[in-house]
Design a protein around this motif. Structure first.
Motif, PDB file in Angstrom:
ATOM      1  N   TRP A   1       0.763  -1.387  -0.074  1.00  0.00           N
ATOM      2  CA  TRP A   1       0.069  -0.081  -0.007  1.00  0.00           C
ATOM      3  C   TRP A   1       0.724   1.200   0.064  1.00  0.00           C
ATOM      4  CZ3 TRP A   1       0.548   3.911   3.381  1.00  0.00           C
ATOM      5  CH2 TRP A   1       1.446   3.450   4.530  1.00  0.00           C
ATOM      6  N   SER A   2       2.033   1.180   0.379  1.00  0.00           N
ATOM      7  CA  SER A   2       2.916   2.176   0.674  1.00  0.00           C
ATOM      8  C   SER A   2       3.275   3.096  -0.597  1.00  0.00           C
ATOM      9  CB  SER A   2       4.210   2.001   1.418  1.00  0.00           C
ATOM     10  OG  SER A   2       5.042   2.963   1.413  1.00  0.00           O
TER      11      SER A   2
ATOM     12  N   SER B   1       1.947   2.171  -4.049  1.00  0.00           N
ATOM     13  CA  SER B   1       0.709   2.747  -3.754  1.00  0.00           C
ATOM     14  C   SER B   1      -0.442   2.109  -4.258  1.00  0.00           C
ATOM     15  CB  SER B   1       0.754   4.249  -4.162  1.00  0.00           C
ATOM     16  OG  SER B   1       1.417   5.208  -3.725  1.00  0.00           O
ATOM     17  N   TRP B   2      -0.237   0.660  -3.976  1.00  0.00           N
ATOM     18  CA  TRP B   2      -1.465  -0.113  -4.718  1.00  0.00           C
ATOM     19  C   TRP B   2      -2.665   0.096  -3.709  1.00  0.00           C
ATOM     20  CZ3 TRP B   2      -0.914  -3.054  -8.891  1.00  0.00           C
ATOM     21  CH2 TRP B   2       0.383  -3.130  -9.360  1.00  0.00           C
ATOM     22  N   THR B   3      -3.836  -0.119  -4.333  1.00  0.00           N
ATOM     23  CA  THR B   3      -5.112   0.035  -3.501  1.00  0.00           C
ATOM     24  C   THR B   3      -6.011  -1.184  -3.533  1.00  0.00           C
ATOM     25  OG1 THR B   3      -6.233   0.881  -5.562  1.00  0.00           O
ATOM     26  CG2 THR B   3      -4.902   2.555  -3.994  1.00  0.00           C
ATOM     27  N   ASP B   4      -5.749  -1.990  -4.323  1.00  0.00           N
ATOM     28  CA  ASP B   4      -6.695  -3.102  -4.446  1.00  0.00           C
ATOM     29  C   ASP B   4      -6.465  -3.911  -3.031  1.00  0.00           C
ATOM     30  OD1 ASP B   4      -7.880  -5.850  -4.894  1.00  0.00           O
ATOM     31  OD2 ASP B   4      -7.325  -5.729  -6.942  1.00  0.00           O
ATOM     32  N   PRO B   5      -7.610  -4.286  -2.357  1.00  0.00           N
ATOM     33  CA  PRO B   5      -7.478  -4.983  -1.128  1.00  0.00           C
ATOM     34  C   PRO B   5      -7.111  -6.306  -1.229  1.00  0.00           C
ATOM     35  CG  PRO B   5      -9.822  -3.634  -1.165  1.00  0.00           C
ATOM     36  CD  PRO B   5      -8.933  -3.592  -2.355  1.00  0.00           C
ATOM     37  N   ARG B   6      -7.391  -7.083  -2.272  1.00  0.00           N
ATOM     38  CA  ARG B   6      -6.937  -8.330  -2.574  1.00  0.00           C
ATOM     39  C   ARG B   6      -5.377  -8.396  -2.639  1.00  0.00           C
ATOM     40  NH1 ARG B   6      -9.336  -9.682  -8.000  1.00  0.00           N
ATOM     41  NH2 ARG B   6      -8.641  -7.729  -8.284  1.00  0.00           N
ATOM     42  N   ILE B   7      -4.778  -7.166  -2.825  1.00  0.00           N
ATOM     43  CA  ILE B   7      -3.210  -7.090  -2.852  1.00  0.00           C
ATOM     44  C   ILE B   7      -2.817  -6.646  -1.500  1.00  0.00           C
ATOM     45  CG2 ILE B   7      -1.320  -5.944  -3.910  1.00  0.00           C
ATOM     46  CD1 ILE B   7      -2.982  -6.026  -6.432  1.00  0.00           C
TER      47      ILE B   7
END
Length: 170
Positions: A100-101, A106-112
């Motif tokens: 997420w960082s 800065s990924w936003t997909d909760p599955r990731i």
């Protein structure tokens, strides 16, 4: 308490990390968690929790990489099966990994970002630290919590913790 994870030639199996086949990845992220066997949990345990961290990432990224946070597994859990992080095979609340960082994409997909993120050593083999905690309570944490929140929540509630180092190849 005892924990074990199957290894191949002394290393975490490739399918749980950087060299995972495409079917075990989501947008280039290894997402299929390894199986974990748990035994001899203290009798007064109310829940189990785990952290899966890469301290060897510090010289490469500047911080310890968080690969998996999960809490509130039932106290009687003896097996967290392969892919439990994504499948929900064992009820738990999962926290945020480092994907997420802004320093990590800065990924936003909760599955990731709110599930297992398999090892991805960029420079050389890394040793990943799996810690399982027997707790005297369930934690009041919500999906997506951060490691700092977990550390505060477990303070004073750890009955026993056990650590297992899991090497993974670059």
């Amino acid at each position: 308490m005892k924990i074990s994870v199957p290894l191949e030639n002394g290393m975490l199996a490739d399918k749980y990390g950087k060299h995972a086949p495409a079917a075990y990845q989501l947008e280039g992220h290894p997402t299929v968690s390894f199986p974990l066997t748990i035994a001899d949990v203290p009798a007064n345990t109310k829940s189990l929790a785990l952290t899966f961290l890469d301290w060897d990432a510090i010289p490469v990224s500047g911080f310890c990489w968080i690969h998996w946070l999960a809490c509130n597994f039932p106290a009687g859990t003896t097996l967290i099966p392969e892919n439990a992080s994504a499948s929900g095979a064992v009820p738990c609340v999962q926290g945020s990994n480092s994907d997420w960082s802004p320093l990590a994409g800065s990924w936003t997909d909760p599955r990731i970002i709110h599930r297992y993120a398999g090892p991805y050593p960029p420079d050389k083999d890394h040793v990943y630290t799996l810690t399982v905690y027997a707790l005297d309570t369930e934690l009041d944490l919500e999906e997506g919590y951060f490691l700092n929140e977990f550390r505060r929540a477990v303070r004073g509630h750890v009955i026993e913790e056990v650590v297992l180092d899991l090497p993974s190849r670059a």
